[in-house]
Scaffold this motif. Sequence first.
Motif, mmCIF file in Angstrom:
data_model
loop_
_atom_site.group_PDB
_atom_site.id
_atom_site.type_symbol
_atom_site.label_atom_id
_atom_site.label_comp_id
_atom_site.label_asym_id
_atom_site.label_seq_id
_atom_site.Cartn_x
_atom_site.Cartn_y
_atom_site.Cartn_z
ATOM 1 N N GLN A 117 0.777 -1.184 -0.131
ATOM 2 C CA GLN A 117 0.080 0.018 0.004
ATOM 3 C C GLN A 117 0.820 1.122 -0.055
ATOM 4 O OE1 GLN A 117 -3.433 0.595 -0.024
ATOM 5 N NE2 GLN A 117 -3.798 -1.447 -0.512
ATOM 6 N N ARG A 118 2.158 1.237 0.615
ATOM 7 C CA ARG A 118 3.009 2.391 0.727
ATOM 8 C C ARG A 118 3.364 3.034 -0.719
ATOM 9 N NH1 ARG A 118 5.983 4.574 5.489
ATOM 10 N NH2 ARG A 118 8.038 5.462 4.953
ATOM 11 N N ARG A 119 3.489 1.719 -1.606
ATOM 12 C CA ARG A 119 3.858 2.091 -2.914
ATOM 13 C C ARG A 119 2.993 3.265 -3.571
ATOM 14 N NH1 ARG A 119 6.634 -1.689 -6.415
ATOM 15 N NH2 ARG A 119 5.278 -0.913 -7.974
ATOM 16 N N ILE A 120 1.675 3.424 -3.148
ATOM 17 C CA ILE A 120 0.880 4.512 -3.501
ATOM 18 C C ILE A 120 1.287 5.713 -3.448
ATOM 19 C CG2 ILE A 120 -1.495 5.689 -3.487
ATOM 20 C CD1 ILE A 120 -2.657 3.060 -2.709
ATOM 21 N N LEU A 121 2.276 5.926 -2.419
ATOM 22 C CA LEU A 121 2.544 7.305 -2.014
ATOM 23 C C LEU A 121 4.202 7.794 -2.204
ATOM 24 C CD1 LEU A 121 1.477 6.855 1.710
ATOM 25 C CD2 LEU A 121 0.349 7.951 -0.044
ATOM 26 N N GLN A 122 4.898 6.635 -2.844
ATOM 27 C CA GLN A 122 6.467 6.732 -3.103
ATOM 28 C C GLN A 122 6.557 7.725 -4.149
ATOM 29 O OE1 GLN A 122 7.392 2.856 -4.106
ATOM 30 N NE2 GLN A 122 7.753 2.195 -1.609
ATOM 31 N N THR A 123 5.870 7.923 -5.344
ATOM 32 C CA THR A 123 6.091 8.738 -6.345
ATOM 33 C C THR A 123 5.907 10.279 -5.674
ATOM 34 O OG1 THR A 123 5.671 7.201 -7.890
ATOM 35 C CG2 THR A 123 5.657 9.542 -8.419
ATOM 36 N N CYS A 124 4.963 10.341 -4.798
ATOM 37 C CA CYS A 124 4.456 11.539 -4.333
ATOM 38 C C CYS A 124 5.702 12.156 -3.595
ATOM 39 C CB CYS A 124 3.197 11.674 -3.142
ATOM 40 S SG CYS A 124 1.993 10.998 -3.859
ATOM 41 N N PHE A 125 6.551 11.379 -2.990
ATOM 42 C CA PHE A 125 7.763 12.147 -2.379
ATOM 43 C C PHE A 125 9.474 11.954 -3.091
ATOM 44 C CE2 PHE A 125 4.295 11.470 0.823
ATOM 45 C CZ PHE A 125 4.064 12.554 1.068
ATOM 46 N N LYS A 126 9.208 11.668 -4.534
ATOM 47 C CA LYS A 126 10.425 11.463 -4.944
ATOM 48 C C LYS A 126 10.956 12.954 -5.210
ATOM 49 C CE LYS A 126 9.806 6.821 -6.885
ATOM 50 N NZ LYS A 126 9.707 6.104 -8.146
#
Length: 457
Positions: A117-126
């Motif tokens: 589920q954390r994958r949903i947020l990863q691009t948001c903080f690159k």
Amino acid sequence: MESVEKLDLETGYRRAKDSVRIRHIPGSYGLPLVGRGIRGFVDFPGLIKEHYEKWGEVSRIQFGDQKGLLLLGADDIQRVFLDRDQNWSTEMGYQKTMRHFYDGGVLAYDFDVHKMQRRILQTCFKTESMRAYAQKINELVKLFIDGWSDDKPLEFYPEIKEILLRIGAEIFIGVDDVGEEYQKLNDAFLNIQAGFNDPVKKNIPGTPFYKAKKGVAYLRDYFTSLIPARRHSDKSDMLTLMSKECKEDGTPFSDEEISDHAAFILFAAHDTATSVLNHLVYYYAANQHWQERARKQSLALDKSLLDFDSLEAMSDVENGFYECMRLHPPIPILIRRSIRPTQLGGYEVPAHTPVMMAAIHNHYSEKYWSSPTTFDPDRFSSERNEKKSHPFAYFPFGGGAHKCIGMHFGVMLGKIFMHHMLLNFTFELPKNFEVKFQFVPLPKPEKLPLILSRRAN
């Protein structure tokens, strides 16, 4: 044995009620119904200190309707957060606080499901995403601060709330039209926050809890209505980025999953930023020498906007940000629940026992910090780096697999806001002002009036 443990880990612990078989551990549940909640609301640091001095690093406690253990020792807290044996559930730890409003957020999952589920947020903080946010945050902060007047004291809290709500709408959701829809979003969000603090969580018309539940339904419906178009959009807000994420097998996340994560991250980021920025401005207003040091770094950049590549130069503000989170952790209590029997502090802890960890104990300990009650950003400088005294002497962002994914966003937001504040104003507290700090539910100065003097640029 393995099959039993596997079944318990995968499904059984979610069906179990909280264990109350902890009478063998010393402590105090406090008053019926509210437990030690009233004392915690009035004097949270005093309550934590009392438990430590009377009963040590592990004690029995009750907040509201939740009984469990108060865990204060850094070594045991490290064991729980790192959780090498997969024995601590974040999902079940927060079931009584989050389930009413954010039961699909990132704290609502454990282990492999949480990792997925954390994958949903990863691009948001690159980095590329953060770079785009920096530009927009600069524009919004400048817009608000340019409108401030220095002809009367500024009450800071409502001003920063409005700024952060606008940042949340544009950067998290991609709503840049300040109209009727924007106001509905803000009303729903503020109602949810009020519902969190309603002691009687019953869906009775007219109560804060009832309004909060309606707010949750509105946010989910609104986000869900946007997601299909956002999957093909070139917008750079977080909701759009989440809408495009896929699981490891390439299948997209559902609209419901994305909507739940968007609602939770908006809430978590807003409250954390509100808390830290209130404290940051207070301490720099109360300590003019620290304000001048930070201002020199901003002036040396010779930039009206703080671009992403210049963030590193704002080290004094960064250290001040960390120091505020040490003195006033924005999340007063972090919770986990045991899955299988274990030991903490020499005590036998049954399965399904909630464990509540208060960062403020270690953050104020003379074992780890020099003059711990003093505001001293230099303790986070590379020369001193006092937080290295123990891996969990300092944990305002949590730790382990659930450590806050947005912590670098928070620091960036703090630096950009303070850059504009420092360039535009000299700010101080009114004469004879005595601050009173609120530690729960949202840590902040109860009031923060500022005397502003606009600087010539």
